[in-house]
Design an enzyme around this catalytic site. Structure first.
Site, PDB file in Angstrom:
ATOM      1  N   LYS A  95       0.860  -1.182   0.000  1.00  0.00           N
ATOM      2  CA  LYS A  95       0.000   0.000   0.000  1.00  0.00           C
ATOM      3  C   LYS A  95       0.892   1.226   0.000  1.00  0.00           C
ATOM      4  CE  LYS A  95      -2.409   0.673   3.750  1.00  0.00           C
ATOM      5  NZ  LYS A  95      -3.523   0.535   4.712  1.00  0.00           N
ATOM      6  N   CYS A 104       2.816  16.619  -7.513  1.00  0.00           N
ATOM      7  CA  CYS A 104       2.292  16.858  -8.858  1.00  0.00           C
ATOM      8  C   CYS A 104       3.396  17.424  -9.736  1.00  0.00           C
ATOM      9  CB  CYS A 104       1.125  17.854  -8.777  1.00  0.00           C
ATOM     10  SG  CYS A 104       0.549  18.432 -10.380  1.00  0.00           S
ATOM     11  N   CYS A 138       0.046  14.947  -5.920  1.00  0.00           N
ATOM     12  CA  CYS A 138      -0.578  14.259  -7.054  1.00  0.00           C
ATOM     13  C   CYS A 138      -1.769  13.418  -6.618  1.00  0.00           C
ATOM     14  CB  CYS A 138       0.456  13.363  -7.734  1.00  0.00           C
ATOM     15  SG  CYS A 138      -0.198  12.418  -9.124  1.00  0.00           S
ATOM     16  N   CYS A 144      -3.503  11.945  -9.459  1.00  0.00           N
ATOM     17  CA  CYS A 144      -3.809  11.218 -10.694  1.00  0.00           C
ATOM     18  C   CYS A 144      -2.931   9.977 -10.878  1.00  0.00           C
ATOM     19  CB  CYS A 144      -3.647  12.141 -11.900  1.00  0.00           C
ATOM     20  SG  CYS A 144      -1.932  12.457 -12.382  1.00  0.00           S
ATOM     21  N   HIS A 149      -0.947  15.271 -14.949  1.00  0.00           N
ATOM     22  CA  HIS A 149      -2.414  15.138 -15.002  1.00  0.00           C
ATOM     23  C   HIS A 149      -2.967  15.814 -16.258  1.00  0.00           C
ATOM     24  CE1 HIS A 149      -1.696  18.952 -12.773  1.00  0.00           C
ATOM     25  NE2 HIS A 149      -2.654  19.361 -13.581  1.00  0.00           N
TER      26      HIS A 149
HETATM   27 FE1  FES Z   1      -0.940  13.960 -10.788  1.00  0.00          FE
HETATM   28 FE2  FES Z   1      -0.757  16.562 -11.202  1.00  0.00          FE
HETATM   29  S1  FES Z   1      -2.230  15.526 -10.088  1.00  0.00           S
HETATM   30  S2  FES Z   1       0.566  15.012 -11.886  1.00  0.00           S
END
Ligand code: FES
Length: 73
Positions: free
Chosen positions: A23, A51, A40, A42, A55
């Site tokens: 996890k 990030c 991040c 995504c 994304h």
């Molecule tokens: Fe994943 Fe921006 S939210 S790279």
């Protein structure tokens, strides 16, 4: 009730972040945040857990609308 949500087996979102771990959990001390930090959500960033803008490409390719959570100190 869970219409539109991922089923337990088919909804994998993590393709390369710490795949050796059961996890993925990350800890960031507030004291280490200079002013703000974008985390991040995504799972496409190359600098996890931060990030890096990946994304944007994901959203363009998939029609998704995901983005980071920004934590301000
Ligand atoms: Fe994943 Fe921006 S939210 S790279």
């Amino acid at each position: 009730a869970a219409q539109g949500r991922c089923s337990a087996r088919s909804g994998r979102v993590n393709n390369f972040v710490k795949k050796h771990e059961a996890k993925v959990v990350d800890m960031i001390d507030v004291e280490d945040i200079a002013e703000k930090v974008a985390l991040c959500r995504c799972w496409k960033t190359k600098s996890w857990p931060y990030c890096d803008g990946s994304h944007g490409e994901h959203n363009k390719l998939t029609g998704d609308n995901v983005g980071p959570v920004v934590v301000r100190k």
